[in-house]
Design a protein around this motif. Structure first.
Motif, mmCIF file in Angstrom:
data_model
loop_
_atom_site.group_PDB
_atom_site.id
_atom_site.type_symbol
_atom_site.label_atom_id
_atom_site.label_comp_id
_atom_site.label_asym_id
_atom_site.label_seq_id
_atom_site.Cartn_x
_atom_site.Cartn_y
_atom_site.Cartn_z
ATOM 1 N N ASP A 162 53.024 39.726 29.873
ATOM 2 C CA ASP A 162 52.042 38.452 30.698
ATOM 3 C C ASP A 162 51.630 39.103 31.738
ATOM 4 O O ASP A 162 52.210 39.072 33.014
ATOM 5 N N GLY A 163 49.561 38.939 31.813
ATOM 6 C CA GLY A 163 49.506 38.573 32.925
ATOM 7 C C GLY A 163 49.527 40.222 34.443
ATOM 8 O O GLY A 163 49.151 39.861 35.378
ATOM 9 N N ASP A 223 44.536 43.380 34.867
ATOM 10 C CA ASP A 223 43.193 42.982 35.449
ATOM 11 C C ASP A 223 42.465 43.503 35.137
ATOM 12 O O ASP A 223 40.732 42.462 35.346
ATOM 13 N N ARG A 262 44.596 37.516 26.500
ATOM 14 C CA ARG A 262 43.954 36.163 27.170
ATOM 15 C C ARG A 262 46.034 36.123 27.818
ATOM 16 O O ARG A 262 46.291 35.611 28.901
ATOM 17 N N ARG A 263 47.114 37.323 26.997
ATOM 18 C CA ARG A 263 48.038 37.352 27.422
ATOM 19 C C ARG A 263 48.693 38.241 28.225
ATOM 20 O O ARG A 263 48.664 38.136 29.521
ATOM 21 N N ARG A 316 45.253 38.725 33.973
ATOM 22 C CA ARG A 316 45.876 37.601 34.411
ATOM 23 C C ARG A 316 44.504 36.528 34.756
ATOM 24 O O ARG A 316 43.235 37.311 34.207
ATOM 25 N N THR A 317 44.821 35.497 34.784
ATOM 26 C CA THR A 317 43.320 34.338 34.652
ATOM 27 C C THR A 317 42.013 34.968 36.301
ATOM 28 O O THR A 317 43.251 35.503 37.590
ATOM 29 N N GLY A 318 41.318 35.245 35.363
ATOM 30 C CA GLY A 318 40.215 35.383 36.417
ATOM 31 C C GLY A 318 40.111 37.090 36.072
ATOM 32 O O GLY A 318 39.043 37.200 36.542
ATOM 33 N N ARG A 325 35.186 37.152 31.497
ATOM 34 C CA ARG A 325 35.802 36.236 32.310
ATOM 35 C C ARG A 325 36.538 36.107 31.921
ATOM 36 O O ARG A 325 36.825 35.010 31.102
ATOM 37 N N VAL A 326 38.260 36.272 32.041
ATOM 38 C CA VAL A 326 39.552 35.940 31.064
ATOM 39 C C VAL A 326 39.619 34.576 31.633
ATOM 40 O O VAL A 326 40.031 34.524 32.878
#
Length: 256
Positions: free
Chosen positions: A102-103, A106, A127-128, A131-133, A255-256
């Motif tokens: 997970d995450g 980049d 999405r899994r 990472r966020t962003g 962008r995720v």
């Protein structure tokens, strides 16, 4: 890198394993400017995940810009043809179940591959894993173009002779991926072009990697493709002549 042993999904549509060596030999790589653009967008350059990597055409470019690259493909034969690189870990895994933590990533890329995916499942995996962003990018290229005389041979072969033999998913490539759902904050992307200076043999080899050509030969024998090769050779002139061969690239970047 944390890639587990993953087997392809039961619904995997395998159009390329039987000709993996030809794919590796004749499919063009991507412009360095594309990899530069994606690397600039990424929040960091620790890990890029290249799904549906084939024999690593984009993975190798990403390896020059990221600390590590996880390159996955559901075809073991394609992975076997990939050129090794110390920063790339290749793994036979479907895009919908990468085996990555997970995450971890980049950047997630899929080059000339997303139209084969189970997109809702792939997007859930993006999405899994990202990472966020982080950034997701779908890349495709359409029909090859050379010049007016040669295009007048290539395009009718692509559009008319091969029409009954293209998988239905091919329409998404023809539409520059605009018809694909894309549930991310979409980012503007500049125009990119894939260009190679090729002799006739290279162009014929590339066209021979099209899935519809293999389907045509299975259905009707080698005659139609042989006729196409002869017409192309007549229009090309000396076989050793080098001509600029181009493909416009289409991108969906988010962008995720």
């Amino acid at each position: 890198m944390g890639l587990g042993a993953v087997t392809p999904a039961p619904g995997f549509k395998d159009h390329f394993s039987d000709v993996a060596a030809a794919y590796a030999a004749h499919r063009p790589s991507y412009p360095a400017a594309l990899a530069d653009f994606l690397a600039r967008l990424a929040p960091a350059r620790r890990l890029a995940w290249d799904a549906g990597c084939g024999s690593g055409q984009l993975s190798l470019l990403l390896a020059d810009r990221f600390q590590r690259v996880a390159a996955t493909d559901a075809s073991a034969q394609q992975i076997a043809q990939a050129r090794t690189h110390p920063k790339i870990e290749y793994c036979c895994a479907p895009a919908e179940a990468s085996g990555l933590p997970d995450g971890a990533a980049d950047l997630a890329t899929a080059a000339q591959a997303a139209h084969w995916f189970d997109l809702p499942a792939y997007y859930a995996e993006v999405r899994r894993v990202v990472r966020t962003g982080g950034v997701v990018a779908l890349v495709s290229y359409g029909v090859v173009t050379v010049d007016a005389r040669l295009d007048a041979i290539i395009r009718p072969f692509y559009r008319d002779v091969l029409a009954p033999h293209w998988p239905s998913e091919r329409r998404h490539v023809d539409e520059g991926y605009r018809s694909l759902p894309f549930p991310f904050e979409e980012l503007a992307a500049p125009a990119f072009e894939l260009r190679r200076d090729w002799r006739l043999e290279a162009l014929v080899g590339y066209v021979g990697t099209w899935s519809a050509v293999w389907a045509l030969e299975r259905a009707g024998g080698p005659g139609p493709f042989a006729a196409f090769r002869r017409a192309l050779a007549d229009a090309w002139g000396p076989a050793e002549a080098v001509r600029a061969v181009r493909w416009p690239l289409a991108l969906r970047v988010g962008r995720v």
